[in-house]
Design a protein around this motif. Structure first.
Motif, PDB file in Angstrom:
ATOM      1  N   PHE A 129       1.168   1.921  -5.634  1.00 13.70           N
ATOM      2  CA  PHE A 129       1.902   3.099  -5.174  1.00 13.70           C
ATOM      3  C   PHE A 129       2.568   3.813  -6.345  1.00 13.70           C
ATOM      4  O   PHE A 129       2.578   5.042  -6.421  1.00 13.70           O
ATOM      5  N   SER A 130       3.120   3.055  -7.275  1.00 18.54           N
ATOM      6  CA  SER A 130       3.809   3.671  -8.412  1.00 18.54           C
ATOM      7  C   SER A 130       2.856   4.440  -9.308  1.00 18.54           C
ATOM      8  O   SER A 130       3.278   5.331 -10.040  1.00 18.54           O
ATOM      9  N   MET A 132       0.189   6.153  -8.137  1.00 16.77           N
ATOM     10  CA  MET A 132      -0.439   7.254  -7.407  1.00 16.77           C
ATOM     11  C   MET A 132       0.089   8.596  -7.896  1.00 16.77           C
ATOM     12  O   MET A 132       1.197   8.686  -8.428  1.00 16.77           O
ATOM     13  N   ASP A 134       1.425  12.556  -7.116  1.00 17.38           N
ATOM     14  CA  ASP A 134       2.442  13.016  -6.159  1.00 17.38           C
ATOM     15  C   ASP A 134       1.870  13.215  -4.770  1.00 17.38           C
ATOM     16  O   ASP A 134       2.489  12.845  -3.763  1.00 17.38           O
ATOM     17  N   ASP A 136      -0.779  11.820  -3.284  1.00 18.79           N
ATOM     18  CA  ASP A 136      -1.124  10.574  -2.595  1.00 18.79           C
ATOM     19  C   ASP A 136       0.131   9.795  -2.198  1.00 18.79           C
ATOM     20  O   ASP A 136       0.182   9.176  -1.132  1.00 18.79           O
ATOM     21  N   GLN A 137       1.155   9.807  -3.068  1.00 18.67           N
ATOM     22  CA  GLN A 137       2.410   9.150  -2.704  1.00 18.67           C
ATOM     23  C   GLN A 137       3.012   9.782  -1.460  1.00 18.67           C
ATOM     24  O   GLN A 137       3.517   9.089  -0.568  1.00 18.67           O
ATOM     25  N   VAL A 324       7.004  12.841  -3.402  1.00 20.77           N
ATOM     26  CA  VAL A 324       8.077  11.914  -3.052  1.00 20.77           C
ATOM     27  C   VAL A 324       9.217  12.057  -4.053  1.00 20.77           C
ATOM     28  O   VAL A 324       9.005  12.223  -5.254  1.00 20.77           O
ATOM     29  N   SER A 332       8.350  10.405 -10.053  1.00 18.19           N
ATOM     30  CA  SER A 332       7.782  10.175 -11.384  1.00 18.19           C
ATOM     31  C   SER A 332       8.862  10.085 -12.456  1.00 18.19           C
ATOM     32  O   SER A 332       8.622   9.555 -13.537  1.00 18.19           O
ATOM     33  N   SER A 343       8.528   1.124  -4.642  1.00 13.54           N
ATOM     34  CA  SER A 343       7.176   0.626  -4.386  1.00 13.54           C
ATOM     35  C   SER A 343       7.199  -0.600  -3.480  1.00 13.54           C
ATOM     36  O   SER A 343       6.398  -0.722  -2.552  1.00 13.54           O
TER      37      SER A 343
END
Length: 410
Positions: A129-130, A132, A134, A136-137, A324, A332, A343
């Motif tokens: 997840f970290s 991915m 923006d 996709d998150q 996110v 980010s 995450s």
């Protein structure tokens, strides 16, 4: 027993599944480290759980589950309330699945249906997840949060409204420029009918010309007074009559002056008329732009209100049109510790029933991030498997050549 009760993996037995030959692990505590050299079967531990629980979709992901050279593969996963056993044989196209209660007293008739109610994002890796982007998150977070409406539809509505307002505002600016560019007087003079004035001018000129001619006749007849006294008297009478008739007309010079001024008067009236038209259009377009602005505000409020009420996986987590956010900033830009917290919280949220997550790149975690994961797993009663590359043989459960090489070290 409810199908949706939360379940943790308590034990795993594997025989001849893919790279694993034999494996028997008890899942105690809330984190477990799987270590060893590359290509020894660490990742296959999670894959075996995915295959056992996942049904047809997992079968497609692992089309050849049997260890090379063997005829059968078996994976047994013990959960809090169930024991799941899946077996594949070389002489069968599909695997067989049984689910029993943990005490063995009950065998379930629709085992995959029961498991489907448990499985979330089974293979979800917090570190994945970290990494991915923006977009996709944002999609993953929306899977966890019930906003009560489709955020993408709302954003599309807002975008179309914003574009419509932009177009209307261009028209507003254009109309405003046209209104400001017309230098019209505040009040328009009465319109002048030039055609009527021309007719009046012709009649007046004719009348004045007739008088001039008559006067010349008078002079001529006066010079011939002796011979034409009678004619002179008649001419005088005509002159008197024409003078009377001339009084019915205005001075031609006055009429010409009015004609000369009529162009400016009519022009001023036309400017006032045009300004009034553009002013009305400007008022209407401004009202339309205001209405669209109010709609955008309403959409933004609907979104912000929903986000304010939404139960996020972790405090400080949010989302906007770009992706996110965490503590008001793009994810980010979060610190390493902050990113790890988010995450892991996402992994826990995405697996509400089967309390299991797996970190494949555990070697990248420092002691601070490892402590964060351990604390969150314990607080949420979650099991996190952490895969690390290690050749010392002293870290966690060591997987070597498809088997457990050492006893677990907690």
């Amino acid at each position: 027993m409810s199908n949706t009760a939360q379940q943790r993996v308590r034990a795993l037995k594997v025989d001849n599944f893919m790279r694993l030959r034999t494996l028997d692990i008890q899942f105690d505590g809330h984190t477990m480290t799987l270590s060893g050299r590359n290509e020894q079967g660490k990742s296959t531990v999670l894959n075996s759980i995915v295959w056992a629980l996942g049904g047809g979709a997992a079968g497609k992901k692992f089309p050849n589950p049997i260890h090379n050279g063997e005829t059968k593969a078996t994976v047994e996963v013990t959960l809090d309330d169930f024991v799941v056993t899946r077996t594949a044989s070389v002489d069968r196209k599909t695997s067989t699945l049984t689910v029993t209660s943990r005490d063995g007293s009950q065998k379930y008739a629709s085992p995959q249906k029961l498991l489907d109610a448990l499985i979330g994002k089974l293979s979800f890796d917090p570190l994945e997840f970290s990494r991915m982007n923006d977009k996709d998150q944002l999609a993953v977070l929306l899977d966890c949060v019930d906003l009560g409406f489709d955020l993408q539809e709302l954003e599309a509505d807002r975008k179309s409204t914003f574009e419509e307002r932009t177009f209307v505002n261009r028209e507003v600016k254009s109309l405003d420029a046209q209104v400001q560019g017309i230098d019209a007087p505040d009040e328009a003079p009465a319109l002048v009918d030039v055609g009527v004035l021309m007719q009046e001018l012709t009649a007046a000129q004719r009348a004045y010309a007739d008088v001039d001619s008559a006067i010349r006749d008078v002079s001529s007849w006066e010079m011939k007074l002796i011979d034409v006294q009678t004619a002179l008297d008649r001419a005088r009478q005509v002159s008197v009559d024409l003078l009377a008739a001339r009084d019915d007309h205005r001075d031609p010079d006055e009429i010409q002056e009015q004609i000369a001024g009529s162009t400016e008067a009519n022009k001023a009236g036309e400017l006032i008329r045009q300004k009034a038209i553009f002013s009305d259009q400007l008022k209407a377009k401004t009202a339309e732009a205001d209405e669209l602005s109010n709609k955008i505000k309403a959409l933004d409020k609907k979104k912000s209100d929903a986000l304010a009420k939404a139960e996020m996986p972790i405090d400080g987590l949010g989302l906007d049109e770009n992706g996110v956010t965490f503590q008001g900033q793009p994810l980010s830009q979060a610190s390493s510790a902050g990113l790890t917290k988010v995450s892991v919280a996402m992994a826990i949220s995405l697996n509400p029933n089967l309390r299991l997550a797996y970190i494949r790149d555990g070697s990248l975690l420092d002691s601070e991030n490892m402590k964060i994961i351990q604390d969150m797993a314990e607080a949420c009663d979650f099991m996190v498997l952490i895969e690390v590359v290690d050749e010392s043989g002293e870290v966690g459960i060591v997987i070597e050549d498809g088997m457990v090489a050492t006893d677990p070290e907690w």
